[in-house]
Design a protein around this motif. Structure first.
Motif, PDB file in Angstrom:
ATOM      1  N   LEU A  20      -4.217  10.155   7.102  1.00 32.30           N
ATOM      2  CA  LEU A  20      -3.599  10.723   8.310  1.00 32.30           C
ATOM      3  C   LEU A  20      -3.809   9.785   9.507  1.00 32.30           C
ATOM      4  O   LEU A  20      -2.922   9.597  10.338  1.00 32.30           O
ATOM      5  CB  LEU A  20      -4.170  12.131   8.579  1.00 32.30           C
ATOM      6  N   ALA A  21      -4.988   9.173   9.569  1.00 30.48           N
ATOM      7  CA  ALA A  21      -5.248   8.231  10.666  1.00 30.48           C
ATOM      8  C   ALA A  21      -4.295   7.029  10.583  1.00 30.48           C
ATOM      9  O   ALA A  21      -3.780   6.557  11.599  1.00 30.48           O
ATOM     10  CB  ALA A  21      -6.705   7.778  10.632  1.00 30.48           C
ATOM     11  N   ILE A  22      -4.035   6.552   9.361  1.00 29.77           N
ATOM     12  CA  ILE A  22      -3.109   5.417   9.197  1.00 29.77           C
ATOM     13  C   ILE A  22      -1.696   5.824   9.645  1.00 29.77           C
ATOM     14  O   ILE A  22      -1.018   5.090  10.375  1.00 29.77           O
ATOM     15  CB  ILE A  22      -3.055   4.962   7.717  1.00 29.77           C
ATOM     16  N   TYR A  23      -1.265   6.993   9.216  1.00 23.14           N
ATOM     17  CA  TYR A  23       0.065   7.463   9.606  1.00 23.14           C
ATOM     18  C   TYR A  23       0.176   7.593  11.128  1.00 23.14           C
ATOM     19  O   TYR A  23       1.204   7.257  11.720  1.00 23.14           O
ATOM     20  CB  TYR A  23       0.363   8.828   8.963  1.00 23.14           C
ATOM     21  N   GLU A  24      -0.885   8.103  11.748  1.00 23.97           N
ATOM     22  CA  GLU A  24      -0.830   8.275  13.205  1.00 23.97           C
ATOM     23  C   GLU A  24      -0.681   6.916  13.887  1.00 23.97           C
ATOM     24  O   GLU A  24       0.058   6.773  14.849  1.00 23.97           O
ATOM     25  CB  GLU A  24      -2.080   9.016  13.697  1.00 23.97           C
ATOM     26  N   ARG A  25      -1.378   5.896  13.373  1.00 23.48           N
ATOM     27  CA  ARG A  25      -1.220   4.573  13.962  1.00 23.48           C
ATOM     28  C   ARG A  25       0.231   4.098  13.813  1.00 23.48           C
ATOM     29  O   ARG A  25       0.811   3.526  14.733  1.00 23.48           O
ATOM     30  CB  ARG A  25      -2.193   3.575  13.315  1.00 23.48           C
ATOM     31  N   LEU A  26       0.839   4.356  12.652  1.00 23.97           N
ATOM     32  CA  LEU A  26       2.234   3.933  12.463  1.00 23.97           C
ATOM     33  C   LEU A  26       3.153   4.691  13.418  1.00 23.97           C
ATOM     34  O   LEU A  26       4.115   4.134  13.933  1.00 23.97           O
ATOM     35  CB  LEU A  26       2.672   4.133  11.009  1.00 23.97           C
ATOM     36  N   ARG A  27       2.829   5.966  13.683  1.00 21.99           N
ATOM     37  CA  ARG A  27       3.630   6.720  14.662  1.00 21.99           C
ATOM     38  C   ARG A  27       3.493   6.074  16.037  1.00 21.99           C
ATOM     39  O   ARG A  27       4.473   5.868  16.742  1.00 21.99           O
ATOM     40  CB  ARG A  27       3.166   8.188  14.714  1.00 21.99           C
ATOM     41  N   ARG A  31      12.545   8.089   4.931  1.00 23.80           N
ATOM     42  CA  ARG A  31      12.932   9.154   3.996  1.00 23.80           C
ATOM     43  C   ARG A  31      13.719   8.618   2.794  1.00 23.80           C
ATOM     44  O   ARG A  31      13.629   9.138   1.691  1.00 23.80           O
ATOM     45  CB  ARG A  31      13.744  10.215   4.745  1.00 23.80           C
ATOM     46  N   GLU A  32      14.523   7.557   3.010  1.00 27.05           N
ATOM     47  CA  GLU A  32      15.327   7.049   1.889  1.00 27.05           C
ATOM     48  C   GLU A  32      14.525   6.148   0.972  1.00 27.05           C
ATOM     49  O   GLU A  32      14.609   6.257  -0.247  1.00 27.05           O
ATOM     50  CB  GLU A  32      16.525   6.287   2.443  1.00 27.05           C
ATOM     51  N   GLU A  33      13.734   5.271   1.577  1.00 29.30           N
ATOM     52  CA  GLU A  33      12.998   4.286   0.761  1.00 29.30           C
ATOM     53  C   GLU A  33      11.796   4.926   0.066  1.00 29.30           C
ATOM     54  O   GLU A  33      11.504   4.608  -1.092  1.00 29.30           O
ATOM     55  CB  GLU A  33      12.506   3.113   1.618  1.00 29.30           C
ATOM     56  N   ARG A  34      11.078   5.781   0.809  1.00 29.12           N
ATOM     57  CA  ARG A  34       9.848   6.373   0.231  1.00 29.12           C
ATOM     58  C   ARG A  34       9.811   7.865   0.565  1.00 29.12           C
ATOM     59  O   ARG A  34       9.046   8.297   1.444  1.00 29.12           O
ATOM     60  CB  ARG A  34       8.600   5.653   0.771  1.00 29.12           C
ATOM     61  N   PRO A  35      10.641   8.647  -0.152  1.00 26.67           N
ATOM     62  CA  PRO A  35      10.775  10.072   0.203  1.00 26.67           C
ATOM     63  C   PRO A  35       9.463  10.857   0.123  1.00 26.67           C
ATOM     64  O   PRO A  35       9.206  11.727   0.956  1.00 26.67           O
ATOM     65  CB  PRO A  35      11.797  10.610  -0.811  1.00 26.67           C
ATOM     66  N   ALA A  36       8.622  10.532  -0.862  1.00 27.40           N
ATOM     67  CA  ALA A  36       7.366  11.284  -0.989  1.00 27.40           C
ATOM     68  C   ALA A  36       6.440  10.964   0.197  1.00 27.40           C
ATOM     69  O   ALA A  36       5.744  11.853   0.706  1.00 27.40           O
ATOM     70  CB  ALA A  36       6.688  10.958  -2.309  1.00 27.40           C
ATOM     71  N   CYS A  37       6.442   9.710   0.626  1.00 28.43           N
ATOM     72  CA  CYS A  37       5.615   9.336   1.790  1.00 28.43           C
ATOM     73  C   CYS A  37       6.133  10.016   3.057  1.00 28.43           C
ATOM     74  O   CYS A  37       5.339  10.402   3.925  1.00 28.43           O
ATOM     75  CB  CYS A  37       5.619   7.815   1.992  1.00 28.43           C
ATOM     76  N   ALA A  38       7.456  10.150   3.167  1.00 29.80           N
ATOM     77  CA  ALA A  38       8.030  10.814   4.349  1.00 29.80           C
ATOM     78  C   ALA A  38       7.648  12.293   4.353  1.00 29.80           C
ATOM     79  O   ALA A  38       7.228  12.842   5.374  1.00 29.80           O
ATOM     80  CB  ALA A  38       9.551  10.649   4.351  1.00 29.80           C
ATOM     81  N   ALA A  86       6.664   2.884  13.905  1.00 30.65           N
ATOM     82  CA  ALA A  86       6.940   2.179  12.653  1.00 30.65           C
ATOM     83  C   ALA A  86       6.873   3.103  11.439  1.00 30.65           C
ATOM     84  O   ALA A  86       6.838   2.622  10.302  1.00 30.65           O
ATOM     85  CB  ALA A  86       5.955   1.015  12.484  1.00 30.65           C
ATOM     86  N   LEU A  87       6.886   4.423  11.673  1.00 29.27           N
ATOM     87  CA  LEU A  87       6.847   5.330  10.517  1.00 29.27           C
ATOM     88  C   LEU A  87       8.064   5.122   9.620  1.00 29.27           C
ATOM     89  O   LEU A  87       7.947   5.133   8.389  1.00 29.27           O
ATOM     90  CB  LEU A  87       6.796   6.786  10.998  1.00 29.27           C
ATOM     91  N   HIS A  88       9.217   4.899  10.254  1.00 29.00           N
ATOM     92  CA  HIS A  88      10.438   4.728   9.462  1.00 29.00           C
ATOM     93  C   HIS A  88      10.406   3.430   8.648  1.00 29.00           C
ATOM     94  O   HIS A  88      11.115   3.298   7.668  1.00 29.00           O
ATOM     95  CB  HIS A  88      11.677   4.769  10.367  1.00 29.00           C
ATOM     96  N   HIS A  93       0.840  -1.209   0.000  1.00 31.08           N
ATOM     97  CA  HIS A  93       0.000   0.000   0.000  1.00 31.08           C
ATOM     98  C   HIS A  93       0.875   1.259   0.000  1.00 31.08           C
ATOM     99  O   HIS A  93       0.552   2.236  -0.670  1.00 31.08           O
ATOM    100  CB  HIS A  93      -0.954  -0.001   1.183  1.00 31.08           C
ATOM    101  N   PHE A  94       1.962   1.212   0.739  1.00 32.74           N
ATOM    102  CA  PHE A  94       2.832   2.397   0.772  1.00 32.74           C
ATOM    103  C   PHE A  94       3.611   2.558  -0.537  1.00 32.74           C
ATOM    104  O   PHE A  94       3.933   3.681  -0.927  1.00 32.74           O
ATOM    105  CB  PHE A  94       3.733   2.381   2.021  1.00 32.74           C
ATOM    106  N   ASP A  95       3.881   1.451  -1.218  1.00 34.77           N
ATOM    107  CA  ASP A  95       4.486   1.573  -2.566  1.00 34.77           C
ATOM    108  C   ASP A  95       3.533   2.330  -3.484  1.00 34.77           C
ATOM    109  O   ASP A  95       3.924   3.215  -4.245  1.00 34.77           O
ATOM    110  CB  ASP A  95       4.753   0.183  -3.162  1.00 34.77           C
ATOM    111  N   ALA A  96       2.252   1.950  -3.389  1.00 30.85           N
ATOM    112  CA  ALA A  96       1.245   2.602  -4.246  1.00 30.85           C
ATOM    113  C   ALA A  96       1.098   4.076  -3.871  1.00 30.85           C
ATOM    114  O   ALA A  96       0.990   4.942  -4.745  1.00 30.85           O
ATOM    115  CB  ALA A  96      -0.102   1.879  -4.099  1.00 30.85           C
ATOM    116  N   LEU A  97       1.126   4.365  -2.580  1.00 33.90           N
ATOM    117  CA  LEU A  97       0.995   5.757  -2.135  1.00 33.90           C
ATOM    118  C   LEU A  97       2.203   6.577  -2.591  1.00 33.90           C
ATOM    119  O   LEU A  97       2.060   7.713  -3.059  1.00 33.90           O
ATOM    120  CB  LEU A  97       0.869   5.800  -0.601  1.00 33.90           C
ATOM    121  N   GLU A  98       3.386   5.972  -2.490  1.00 35.42           N
ATOM    122  CA  GLU A  98       4.607   6.663  -2.929  1.00 35.42           C
ATOM    123  C   GLU A  98       4.485   7.027  -4.419  1.00 35.42           C
ATOM    124  O   GLU A  98       4.761   8.160  -4.820  1.00 35.42           O
ATOM    125  CB  GLU A  98       5.829   5.754  -2.694  1.00 35.42           C
TER     126      GLU A  98
END
Ligand SMILES: N[C@@H](CCC(=O)N[C@@H](CS)C(=O)NCC(=O)O)C(=O)O
Length: 331
Positions: free
Chosen positions: A259-266, A277-284, A270-272, A230-235
């Motif tokens: 935003l709710a998904i990102y908050e759960r990862l925080r 930032r290196e693997e998925r810069p646009a998502c970061a 597990a945000l990293h 899913h994050f590949d697709a978002l990137e």
């Protein structure tokens, strides 16, 4: 004889109480025929940790809609308030969040945000683009971040469904603060016995459960792989539009949902893992943009729950103290 009498009485009590708490599935969306007691135009039954509740709170904050807040505990934050009679009158399915508009409940958080966005005063910010093409894209990204159907299934279809499996480590560290007795209420009365059984295993085995229980570790590993997809697709999407939002310049309900998904990862530290930032810069970069929204402070940080804070801290400490655990959790 006396013991048999006691056992029989207990069984009868359980039977009647279980009947009183019986749940049934509900239709998604506005329930025009149901009228609940209410004091304000909008009211929200929600929980601090729940992903779907975060989404609905964020949406109301973005739309600047005032509402009466009804916090409802789930086992993770204290007890099974969601399967007790007062809440079952609000939602016979026993799940949060429930948005209530003029006394009529709206079920399913993805329907709640769509409904709220359509029923705001004209002066409110708009979260739905005018262009039909953008609207279609927004719908796609809402669906791709919603919990649809069984929360521990269909992880390949939606990042929302991959969230519960990924949340296991946080459930485990949060349940440390909850007594066995509280879980017992779920074993007796919860509509989905897998949930209290899972929490019992989490309470008994701690983070080791992810090594010791094959089925639970399989759910965790599989949901992580799907979340990466899913994050590949978002990137790719963010790279294509150039941001700052999923649709480009237009902030929409799709961003509220992500935003709710990102908050759960925080919360999972597990945000990293998914938005490094290196693997998925646009998502970061997207996370940097999201957390600057005033709604993030209002709907998420202001609802911070001590047990969630404890769970996140314990998880960070446990990973810092054990490279093997970090490897197990982060892959
Ligand atoms: N698809 C529903 C999911 C609702 C749901 O499963 N909510 C969870 C919290 S995120 C819940 O209430 N669980 C109750 C329980 O685990 O006992 C929605 O989007 O509102």
């Amino acid at each position: 004889m006396i013991l048999a009498g006691i056992a029989l009485t207990l069984c009868a009590l359980w039977y009647f109480e279980n009947k009183r708490r019986r749940t049934h599935s509900v239709q998604a969306g506005l329930q025009g025929d149901t009228e609940l007691p209410h004091e304000q135009e909008f009211e929200l039954y929600h929980n601090a940790l729940s992903l779907c509740s975060m989404k609905s709170r964020l949406c109301l904050a973005e739309l600047e809609i005032p509402y009466k807040s009804h916090p409802v505990d789930l086992i993770e934050t204290g007890c099974y308030e969601n399967i007790r009679s007062p809440f079952l009158r609000v939602n016979p399915a026993g799940t949060v969040p429930v948005l209530v508009h003029n006394g009529h409940p709206i079920y399913e958080s993805h329907e709640q945000i769509r409904y709220a966005a359509e029923h705001v005063p004209v002066s409110s910010p708009t979260l739905v683009p005018h262009s039909p093409l953008l609207r279609e894209e927004m719908e796609y990204w809402i669906d791709r971040s919603s919990i649809i159907g069984d929360p521990i299934n269909h992880e390949s279809e939606s990042a929302g469904n991959a969230v519960p499996g990924q949340t296991f480590p946080l459930f485990i560290t949060m349940i440390e603060r909850i007594s066995f007795w509280k879980i017992l209420e779920g074993l007796l009365f919860h509509f989905d016995k897998r949930r209290p059984l899972m929490f019992l295993a989490f309470k008994l085995l701690g983070l080791n459960v992810l090594r010791k229980s094959r089925p639970l570790s399989a759910i965790f590993t599989q949901s992580r792989a799907q979340m990466h997809n899913h994050f590949d697709a978002l990137e790719a999407k963010l790279q294509q539009t150039g941001g700052p939002w999923i649709l480009g310049d237009t902030f929409s309900l799709a961003d509220v949902s992500w935003l709710a998904i990102y908050e759960r990862l925080r919360q999972l530290n597990a945000l990293h893992v998914f938005a490094g930032r290196e693997e998925r810069p646009a998502c970061a970069q997207y996370w940097d943009n999201l957390e600057m929204r005033p709604s993030y402070q209002e709907a998420i940080r202001a609802h911070s729950h001590p047990i969630v804070v404890h769970g996140t801290q314990r998880l960070c400490d446990a990973k810092a103290g054990s490279p093997a655990l970090r490897e197990l959790l982060e892959g």
